[in-house]
Enzyme design. Structure first.
Site, mmCIF file in Angstrom:
data_model
loop_
_atom_site.group_PDB
_atom_site.id
_atom_site.type_symbol
_atom_site.label_atom_id
_atom_site.label_comp_id
_atom_site.label_asym_id
_atom_site.label_seq_id
_atom_site.Cartn_x
_atom_site.Cartn_y
_atom_site.Cartn_z
ATOM 1 C CG HIS A 79 -18.820 4.737 -1.428
ATOM 2 N ND1 HIS A 79 -19.990 5.423 -1.696
ATOM 3 C CD2 HIS A 79 -18.650 3.879 -2.456
ATOM 4 C CE1 HIS A 79 -20.511 4.985 -2.835
ATOM 5 N NE2 HIS A 79 -19.715 4.049 -3.314
ATOM 6 C CB SER A 109 -15.714 -1.228 -2.756
ATOM 7 O OG SER A 109 -15.240 -0.204 -3.553
ATOM 8 C CG ASP A 122 -20.590 2.092 3.845
ATOM 9 O OD1 ASP A 122 -20.967 0.934 3.569
ATOM 10 O OD2 ASP A 122 -20.645 3.035 3.023
ATOM 11 C CG HIS A 169 -18.377 -3.744 -0.649
ATOM 12 N ND1 HIS A 169 -18.695 -4.157 -1.927
ATOM 13 C CD2 HIS A 169 -18.229 -2.405 -0.716
ATOM 14 C CE1 HIS A 169 -18.712 -3.116 -2.728
ATOM 15 N NE2 HIS A 169 -18.430 -2.035 -2.028
HETATM 16 C C1 LIG Z 1 -21.931 0.771 -3.175
HETATM 17 C C2 LIG Z 1 -21.614 1.526 -1.942
HETATM 18 C C3 LIG Z 1 -22.498 2.476 -1.431
HETATM 19 C C4 LIG Z 1 -23.722 2.903 -2.185
HETATM 20 O O1 LIG Z 1 -24.737 1.950 -2.133
HETATM 21 P P1 LIG Z 1 -25.859 1.916 -3.280
HETATM 22 O O2 LIG Z 1 -26.985 1.187 -2.639
HETATM 23 O O3 LIG Z 1 -25.260 1.220 -4.449
HETATM 24 O O4 LIG Z 1 -26.208 3.338 -3.594
HETATM 25 C C5 LIG Z 1 -22.181 3.059 -0.220
HETATM 26 N N1 LIG Z 1 -21.051 2.753 0.439
HETATM 27 C C6 LIG Z 1 -20.160 1.866 -0.054
HETATM 28 C C7 LIG Z 1 -18.915 1.573 0.714
HETATM 29 C C8 LIG Z 1 -20.410 1.234 -1.261
HETATM 30 O O5 LIG Z 1 -19.513 0.379 -1.761
#
Ligand SMILES: *Cc1c(COP(=O)(O)O)cnc(C)c1O
Length: 386
Positions: A136, A182, A207, A210
């Site tokens: 991301h 995502s 991370d 999702h």
């Molecule tokens: C959406 C997303 C983010 C950011 O999160 P927000 O709370 O929307 O700022 C970080 N990492 C990934 C993989 C995402 O899909």
């Protein structure tokens, strides 16, 4: 016009020339995974509100209740006077949810990744940073100025080869990736990834944006199924948890380090009570939403089966995110338009967001979709691609 404004104008002109100008459009939630845009009601296959929690009354009620009781704002950063008992209690609750020793709240997932990864690299400017090629944008922001060794998407053989090639490096190693991607809806093989990280003494940063709320035992994320497998887990409350904010979960040592060195934590005002209340309510609901998670998994299987039978590539999708990979960028746009004309909203994703030749429709399923909603979407895609 000032000289900076001249630059803004020419940048926008270049964007126009590429037909890539973006504008903000109003979408009004209408319940049951529907939203209203320009007067038309569309089935929402685009937002990340996978469990439908953004409309759950308990989140809005608790947000309002905590704002009434504790005020609209925290007034200062966490280390000054911004920390309330509610912040600490919620962080204990997040740590318990993730089965970790400690947790720390952040204003958003983007803010969290950008600030936290930068803080880790401050402790180890000599660290080798291995990152999935499709990570991301916020993770790239956190790595700004640091050389990244990028491995092919979810290709752990390639990661191992890169680690082996740098075996003689004296400093630390850091692996940064996501549990669910995502744009592809595929999952990382966490057991193998974690074993690779251990074998190379690499710190693993995962991370779970999702996956949080959707996957793993009681929706606690993929890392919760393998306790101790990940050194730092981050996730957001803005997707399946239906509200806003983000967390880091890990050891007490890691959290103490961030509290003392992470600029994006130290120099930012503490999250407001309304946000804490909504997150608190979502965390009460999510572990019990087993039926919704099963429904999401079932809808994913249904949609993939329909598309694959018609010869449409769904890549390695194995979650609530299903790409219909078309290839050509113009064809993906035409598909999104055809689907919208039939009352459904799913985004066309083109390069540079995805590699060229893999333009797609990105479909985000919600537990609140009806079988018929998904059947209609599949029909529309198959018809347009025939
Ligand atoms: C959406 C997303 C983010 C950011 O999160 P927000 O709370 O929307 O700022 C970080 N990492 C990934 C993989 C995402 O899909």
């Amino acid at each position: 016009m000032t000289s900076m404004e001249t630059r803004f104008r020419s940048a926008l002109e270049r964007i126009d020339a590429r037909h890539e100008r973006r504008t903000l459009r109003v979408s009004a939630p209408a319940g049951d995974a529907r939203l209203v845009r320009d007067g038309a009601t569309l089935i929402d296959f685009s937002s990340n509100d996978y469990l439908g929690l953004s409309a759950h009354p308990l989140l809005a009620e608790r947000a309002a209740e905590w704002a009434k009781r504790l005020g609209a704002g925290a007034g200062a950063s966490r280390l000054v006077t911004g920390t309330r008992e509610a912040h600490l209690a919620l962080e204990r609750k997040i740590a318990a949810f993730k089965h970790s020793e400690a947790a720390l709240l952040f204003p958003s997932g983007w803010h969290c990744n950008a600030a936290v990864l930068a803080a880790l690299l401050k402790a180890a400017p000599d660290a080798l940073l291995f990152s999935d090629r499709l990570n991301h944008a916020s993770l790239h922001a956190g790595a700004a100025g640091h050389r990244q060794l990028r491995f092919r998407h979810n290709d752990l053989d390639h990661l191992e080869a890169l680690l082996a090639a740098h075996n003689d490096h004296a400093g630390p190693r850091l692996i940064v990736t996501e549990s669910v991607f995502s744009m592809d809806g595929d999952r990382v093989d966490l057991a193998r990834l974690s074993a690779i990280a251990r074998a190379h003494d690499a710190f693993l940063y995962l991370d779970e944006a999702h996956a949080t709320g959707v996957l793993g035992p009681e929706g606690r994320g993929l890392s919760a199924a393998l306790p101790g497998s990940v050194d730092l887990v981050m996730g957001t409350f803005s997707k399946a948890l239906g509200c806003f904010g983000a967390y880091v979960a890990g050891s007490q040592l890691l959290i103490d380090y961030l509290v003392n060195t992470c600029g994006g934590f130290i120099f930012s005002t503490a999250p407001p009570p309304a946000m804490l209340g909504a997150i608190d309510a979502a965390l009460d609901l999510v572990p019990g939403m087993t039926a919704e998670r099963a429904r999401l998994a079932g809808l994913g299987d249904l949609l993939r089966a329909r598309l694959q039978t018609a010869g449409i590539d769904t890549g390695a999708s194995a979650t609530q995110i299903v790409p219909a990979i078309i290839g050509d960028a113009a064809a993906a746009l035409a598909l999104a338009d055809a689907v919208a004309a039939k009352g459904m909203l799913a985004a066309a994703i083109r390069p540079p967001t995805v590699p060229s030749g893999t333009s797609r429709l990105r479909i985000a399923l919600h537990a609140t979709h009806k079988d018929d909603d998904v059947a209609r979407l599949a029909d529309a895609i198959v018809e347009q691609c025939a």
